[in-house]
Design a protein around this motif. Structure first.
Motif, PDB file in Angstrom:
ATOM      1  N   HIS A 129       0.766  -1.344  -0.028  1.00 61.98           N
ATOM      2  CA  HIS A 129       0.152  -0.086  -0.176  1.00 61.98           C
ATOM      3  C   HIS A 129       0.978   1.114   0.108  1.00 61.98           C
ATOM      4  N   LYS A 130       0.504   2.333  -0.790  1.00 60.70           N
ATOM      5  CA  LYS A 130       1.088   3.482  -1.101  1.00 60.70           C
ATOM      6  C   LYS A 130       0.960   4.058  -1.383  1.00 60.70           C
ATOM      7  N   MET A 131       0.875   5.897  -1.644  1.00 57.72           N
ATOM      8  CA  MET A 131      -0.063   7.111  -2.252  1.00 57.72           C
ATOM      9  C   MET A 131       1.320   7.335  -3.063  1.00 57.72           C
ATOM     10  N   TRP A 145      -3.073  12.926  -3.500  1.00 58.76           N
ATOM     11  CA  TRP A 145      -1.952  11.504  -3.121  1.00 58.76           C
ATOM     12  C   TRP A 145      -3.301  10.370  -3.703  1.00 58.76           C
ATOM     13  N   ASP A 180      -4.045   6.295  -3.552  1.00 64.40           N
ATOM     14  CA  ASP A 180      -3.875   5.283  -2.920  1.00 64.40           C
ATOM     15  C   ASP A 180      -3.928   3.922  -3.824  1.00 64.40           C
ATOM     16  N   PRO A 236       2.816  -1.681   9.093  1.00 63.26           N
ATOM     17  CA  PRO A 236       3.549  -0.319   8.267  1.00 63.26           C
ATOM     18  C   PRO A 236       4.478  -0.157   8.582  1.00 63.26           C
ATOM     19  N   SER A 237       5.208   1.024   7.241  1.00 62.15           N
ATOM     20  CA  SER A 237       6.590   1.066   6.711  1.00 62.15           C
ATOM     21  C   SER A 237       6.810   2.398   8.059  1.00 62.15           C
ATOM     22  N   ARG A 294       4.683   7.534  -1.965  1.00 60.55           N
ATOM     23  CA  ARG A 294       4.718   7.330  -0.207  1.00 60.55           C
ATOM     24  C   ARG A 294       4.652   6.183   0.187  1.00 60.55           C
ATOM     25  N   LYS A 313       3.571   3.482   2.402  1.00 65.81           N
ATOM     26  CA  LYS A 313       2.469   3.159   3.746  1.00 65.81           C
ATOM     27  C   LYS A 313       2.833   1.875   4.340  1.00 65.81           C
TER      28      LYS A 313
END
Length: 349
Positions: free
Chosen positions: A99-101, A110, A112, A161-162, A178, A180
């Motif tokens: 999962h990232k933005m 931004w 998903d 979470p990262s 970014r 997530k």
């Protein structure tokens, strides 16, 4: 519309795109309707002691499209969950999803973004047996992963979470991505689950098998009962039908707009030709009756009165005062189409 009454390139592309979308939606609707009709016409058989006799009487010991309901039972060993104790199943699917933005430069937002970075599916042979013990009959389920709908239950789900430092955050803003975190999921078809199987039912030697049908119909292994599964397909058919109708109406609206434009253009051209013919006939009448000198001083609008006013700022002397008053607003010179700011009357002595 372009010159000559032809549609512009944008209008032609819009009509072609709407027609293509309508045809695509209609094709999907036809396919969904065919699946729903096939599912509605599937033969429903009971998982009991009479099943073997039913298949022996069927042509080729086969029911091409059958519905059967039963409970999952493992043939040999079962698959154990990696995260949940005492959780046994016959199909296990492990998924890692990122999962990232991601920065979208068009709306400057931004968004998903999800991506499966790893997925593994494990299976073991299993049967469908009656819910009541002691019936002594079972159906071997073949190729469960080929099912269009395979009901797997999520038994474990965790999001990791990262961890980001300040420099990582700056770098992510510069790169436009970014992170997530990673989502870890385990899904299983557990032993004892009630399933509705829809497919080809065949008697192979002493084994009754449920396998994907050969005539192109979908293969189902669903946790829904047959009535709920049929209602789900019919709802899908209604949804695609509504989309097809809406798209078809939009295509008809675009086509009506273009035809209306073309018709109006044709009427304008016809009216222009009629006016030109009347002007030519009036010229001939003036030439035959009063000579060319009278024609030079005739109003270009009515061709009956003499020119009696000058238009400013263009300076043209081309009409009588009555025809000037009859010009539509905003008043424009009949010769050059420039706006008339004021009019100067002329008097012949």
């Amino acid at each position: 519309m372009e010159g000559g009454g032809r549609p512009s390139a944008t209008q032609a592309v819009l009509l072609a795109a709407s027609t293509a979308i309508t045809a695509l939606l209609y094709s999907v609707y036809r396919q969904k309707a065919r699946v729903a009709r096939g599912l509605e016409g599937a033969r429903k058989v009971r998982l009991d002691g009479d099943l073997r006799a039913v298949l022996l009487e069927a042509p080729g010991r086969c029911v091409p499209y059958a519905v059967i309901e039963g409970v999952v039972r493992s043939v040999k060993e079962t698959l154990s969950s990696q995260f949940v104790e005492s959780c046994k199943g016959v199909v296990q699917r492990l998924t890692l999803q990122e999962h990232k933005m991601v920065w979208n430069r068009t709306p400057h937002l931004w968004n998903d973004y999800e991506k499966i970075i790893h997925q593994r599916t494990n299976t073991t042979p299993f049967d469908l047996v009656p819910a009541e013990d002691g019936a002594g009959v079972s159906v071997r389920v073949m190729k469960p992963l080929d099912a269009a709908e395979l009901s797997l239950e999520t038994v474990y789900e965790k999001f990791h979470p990262s961890v980001q430092s300040f420099t990582d955050v700056i770098g992510h803003y510069i790169s436009g991505e970014r992170p997530k975190g990673i989502q870890e999921t385990e899904q299983m078809l557990k032993v004892g689950t009630a399933l509705t199987g829809v497919g080809e039912l065949v008697l192979d030697n002493a084994t009754i098998k449920l396998q994907p049908p050969k005539q192109g119909m979908p293969y189902y292994l669903s946790s829904l009962d047959f009535e709920s599964l049929l209602q789900k397909q019919e709802s899908s058919v209604r949804f695609w039908k509504i989309l097809t109708v809406v798209s078809g109406l939009a295509t008809c609206a675009v086509l009506f707009f273009l035809l209306r434009k073309q018709y109006r253009h044709h009427r304008e051209r016809q009216h222009l030709r009629q006016m030109q013919e009347e002007f030519r006939q009036a010229q001939e009448r003036l030439m035959n009756t009063e000579g060319g000198e009278m024609l030079k001083n005739a109003c270009v609008v009515c061709l009956s009165s003499t020119k009696s006013c000058a238009f400013l700022e263009c300076g043209h002397v081309c009409s009588c005062y009555e025809c000037y008053q009859a010009l539509p607003k905003p008043k424009k010179c009949p010769i050059c189409r420039q706006g008339i700011t004021r009019v100067v009357p002329l008097y012949n002595s």
